[in-house]
Design an enzyme around this catalytic site. Structure first.
Site, PDB file in Angstrom:
ATOM      1  N   ASP A 283       0.857  -1.170   0.000  1.00  0.00           N
ATOM      2  CA  ASP A 283       0.000   0.000   0.000  1.00  0.00           C
ATOM      3  C   ASP A 283       0.909   1.241   0.000  1.00  0.00           C
ATOM      4  OD1 ASP A 283      -3.236   0.564   1.572  1.00  0.00           O
ATOM      5  OD2 ASP A 283      -2.099   1.768   0.129  1.00  0.00           O
TER       6      ASP A 283
HETATM    7  C1  GLC Z   1      -4.371   4.295  -0.087  1.00  0.00           C
HETATM    8  C2  GLC Z   1      -5.266   3.133   0.254  1.00  0.00           C
HETATM    9  C3  GLC Z   1      -5.335   2.093  -0.828  1.00  0.00           C
HETATM   10  C4  GLC Z   1      -5.175   2.766  -2.177  1.00  0.00           C
HETATM   11  C5  GLC Z   1      -3.746   3.289  -2.247  1.00  0.00           C
HETATM   12  C6  GLC Z   1      -3.453   4.013  -3.561  1.00  0.00           C
HETATM   13  O1  GLC Z   1      -3.694   4.751   1.047  1.00  0.00           O
HETATM   14  O2  GLC Z   1      -5.046   2.448   1.474  1.00  0.00           O
HETATM   15  O3  GLC Z   1      -6.605   1.430  -0.690  1.00  0.00           O
HETATM   16  O4  GLC Z   1      -5.411   1.836  -3.210  1.00  0.00           O
HETATM   17  O5  GLC Z   1      -3.448   4.157  -1.161  1.00  0.00           O
HETATM   18  O6  GLC Z   1      -4.186   5.187  -3.635  1.00  0.00           O
END
Ligand code: GLC
Length: 747
Positions: A283
């Protein structure tokens, strides 16, 4: 003749398997070919996902273009300008050492331009087609911008309404979440991964992110392995079985080990047990966040932790880019580990057909908000709507003068909900617009400017409108920003002065319909007796207005069923239907409420079981609950035999009567309880559901088949087991009702 047909079927199956294996052989061969030509720097580049801002204006920086030119980047996130997509892809294909194409990614969670209900709303439809259509429309629309990878579906089981991301979740039940997971993957990825409007999906957040302690986002999770395997993993397993090509590690630590450095989930479960052959992406910065977690001392150590755990691709932080080669020099990671990451990434890029067709066709903006897409979004919003209360106030009739009031009655952006970066409020149809378009007799007075508005300045006008009307429709709830990532709430009641305004409107004596647009269940204790009907619309998306108009006016039936337990207050959370019974289960006949305790009561005189003195032990509404404008009566559950032999089946049935004035599509639910297990088992578990159409005055028999497969669970030895013994079974309208039957599983 039958023999010939049988032989033909076998031959066709053999050919198709051969085709698949030859295709995968071809891809594996290509993977090795490309890998063999790559420099170490290029290999590291493939593991790097570069985040950009979709608000980039002007030309792309030379640094960025040079990084692509040198093969230092494998994926871009949030490059939303098709001109940039084409330019970066051309540089990658024509100017980088091995011409490895880029993937362009985006969070497309419940629609790209045409916005569908939030995922928790779509879960309330209990309808796989709704999920699949939402994903398919998203992929078709996003392809026009060159986006071929979405960070969706979010498959985190959520049992805590305080958690902001419950809005994005498939709810609290593994069975329902697994049905939806399969549908989302099919919708996003389509019939073929290499078709231009196929978008590879990303099962997220791996793992148990929804178990965040206290419902506070990013918080620690303490989940034993039985619970991981019986509750949190099934939706991901369903997604992988449906062909999901990527998975995202979550922010949280699981029992002390952050997911992005967690070898148990990323290697033992994902690779060794599930044989997953796509790739794992972290993430946002979750690799280097292992430093604040206290699991890595610096970026280099974080990279080592993640690489050792088997994380293929780092999102936005650059610890791999900065330290992977140094770690190899120090012998802490091997080139073979890096090669495996690159293999997984190249495999997916080849499956996507990116080497053959890296460029998207010219943008066909007519696909965005296409009429068929808007109709699908309206249908999804209708099917997601849950009727929670109705004192015969709904449906409305054309002759009624309506006072349309509330901060979300005309809120084109907030009705879209969380995670709608590309949805445009200018395309939204609000309830106010829908009432106007349908020439309803209504007067509009918002009463409050936005959901957190504490000012009573608008009350007078709203009350005046109510006094001139026959019925009040109050549309309130939460602004979109009050749910979603990092937006957990301890107090889940209506924000701002909404309760005060509802109280003032109640005092006019007019029938009052409360429509809630929110990203979570809302605590209703203070206003429950002041409203005559309650409609939960979640955040319904672009077509909120037309959908709600049809529901409120009886042109469509509310079919939705709660995908989560609805608490009385945030203080009750976590709360969920499929809980263990405990040794002292709560019961109405021994519960003594706080206001009924005699003064000076002796210490152990109260019902010694599991409840709150001040809130009792039941939710406001149970999982699976939802009303319609009809009246469906369930008879008792019947089993075809009270003995089930292994590898045999029994039939379970229940007669339903439509005693109302409308044809109804009923969501009939099947629950099973394993009375005694190797570990304590839930008081009941959803094991099936079906939509049954029942004409006015008709009676139908709802039937399910139960096999030993339905009784399987993971025991304390981490084995899938089915144990002899007693089981209870319900065919019911929700998780709290129904008349049970029983059977015994025997050898
Ligand atoms: C965010 C979220 C994730 C998302 C990623 C990219 O913090 O936790 O669900 O896909 O970053 O934006």
């Amino acid at each position: 003749m039958n023999q010939l047909i049988r032989l033909l079927i076998i031959a066709l199956a053999f050919v198709s398997c051969q085709k698949k294996s030859s295709k995968s052989d071809y891809i594996e061969q290509r993977v090795e070919e490309i890998l063999s030509k790559m420099s170490l720097q290029e290999k590291v580049g493939q593991t790097s996902l570069r985040g950009t801002s979709s608000r980039v204006k002007g030309d792309l920086s030379e640094d960025l273009k040079n990084a692509v030119r040198n093969g230092e980047i494998g994926v871009f996130l949030n490059v939303m300008n098709p001109k940039y997509v084409d330019e970066l892809q051309r540089i990658a294909i024509e100017e980088s050492p091995n011409g490895i194409p880029l993937i362009f990614a985006r969070d497309i969670i419940h629609g790209y331009k045409t916005i569908f209900p939030i995922p928790l709303g779509m879960a309330a439809s209990w309808n796989a087609e709704v999920a699949e259509t939402s994903a398919r429309v998203s992929a078709i629309e996003a392809a026009e911008s060159g986006i071929r990878w979405t960070f969706s579906p979010m498959l985190d089981i959520a049992r805590d309404a305080r958690w902001g991301r419950i809005a994005e979740s498939p709810g609290e039940d593994p069975y329902l979440a697994s049905v939806l997971a399969t549908a989302f993957i099919k919708g996003y990825q389509g019939d073929s991964l290499n078709s231009e409007n196929s978008m590879i999906a990303c099962a997220k957040h791996f793992l148990a992110y929804g178990a965040a302690e206290g419902g506070r986002d990013y918080n620690t999770t303490i989940v034993n392995e039985e619970l991981l395997r019986n509750v949190y993993l099934p939706p991901f397993k369903a997604a992988f079985d449906a062909g999901a090509q990527t998975v995202m590690s979550s922010f949280n630590d699981i029992n002390g080990v952050p997911a992005s450095g967690n070898k148990f989930i990323l290697k033992k479960i994902l690779r060794d047990e599930y044989n997953f052959d796509g790739f794992v992406v972290s993430d946002w910065n979750s690799v280097t966040e292992m430093i604040p977690h206290g699991y890595a001392k610096d970026d280099k150590h974080a990279a080592e932790r993640a690489i050792t755990a088997g994380l293929d691709m780092e999102m936005t932080s650059t610890s791999y880019e900065d330290y992977l080669l140094a770690l190899m020099d120090e012998g802490k990671v091997t080139e073979e580990q890096l090669n495996d990451f690159v293999r997984n990434i190249l495999r997916v890029k080849l499956r996507m057909g990116l080497f053959e067709n890296p460029y998207r066709e010219k943008v066909d903006a007519s696909k965005w908000y296409a009429q068929s897409h808007l109709e699908a979004a309206k249908e999804a919003a209708i099917k997601s709507t849950v009727l929670l209360k109705n004192n015969k106030t709904l449906p409305l009739n054309k002759n009624q003068r309506i006072a349309l009031i509330g901060p979300l009655a005309d809120a084109p952006v907030d009705q879209l909900g969380t995670w709608t970066f590309d949805g445009d409020g200018n395309y939204s149809l609000t309830p106010k617009q829908a009432f106007a378009e349908n020439k309803s007799k209504f007067v509009f007075a918002e009463g409050l400017k936005y959901s957190r508005d504490k000012s009573s300045a608008g009350f007078k006008k709203a009350i005046a409108a109510a006094e001139k009307s026959d019925v009040i429709v109050f549309i309130g709830g939460e602004e979109a920003i009050l749910s979603g990532e990092a937006h957990s709430r301890a107090d889940i009641s209506l924000p701002g002065a909404q309760e005060q305004l509802i109280d003032a409107l109640h005092k006019t004596g007019k029938p009052l319909v409360l429509v809630i647009m929110a990203g979570r269940p809302i605590a209703l204790g203070n206003i429950m007796d002041k409203v005559d009907a309650i409609v939960m619309a979640w955040h319904p998306g672009t077509m909120a207005g037309p959908a709600l108009y049809d529901i409120l006016n009886g042109k469509a039936q509310p079919e939705g069923r709660l995908p989560v337990t609805w608490p009385k207050q945030g203080a009750q959370c976590p709360i969920y239907y499929n809980h263990p019974n405990t040794g002292r289960p709560a019961s109405a006949d021994s519960f003594v409420g706080i206001n009924d305790i005699p003064v000076g009561a002796w210490q152990s005189s109260l019902g010694n079981n599991s409840h709150y003195l001040d809130l009792g032990f039941e939710p406001h509404f149970p999982f699976g609950y939802g009303l319609n404008y009809g009246e469906i009566e369930y008879e008792k559950t019947i089993v075809s035999s009270n003995k089930l032999r292994r590898n045999e089946t029994i039939q379970v049935s229940c007669t339903l009567h439509n005693k109302g004035n409308y044809p109804i599509t009923e969501t009939v639910q099947l629950y099973i309880q394993d009375v005694v297990g190797d570990i304590v088992r839930p008081v009941k578990e959803l094991k099936g559901f079906k939509k049954i159409r029942i004409a006015k005055g008709e009676s139908v028999s709802a039937e399910f088949t139960i096999s030993t497969k339905d009784l399987e669970y993971v025991d304390s030895s981490m084995n899938y087991v089915v144990e002899d013994g007693d089981f209870n079974v319900w065919i019911a309208p929700n998780s709290a009702d129904g008349i049970k039957a029983s059977f015994e599983l025997i050898e």
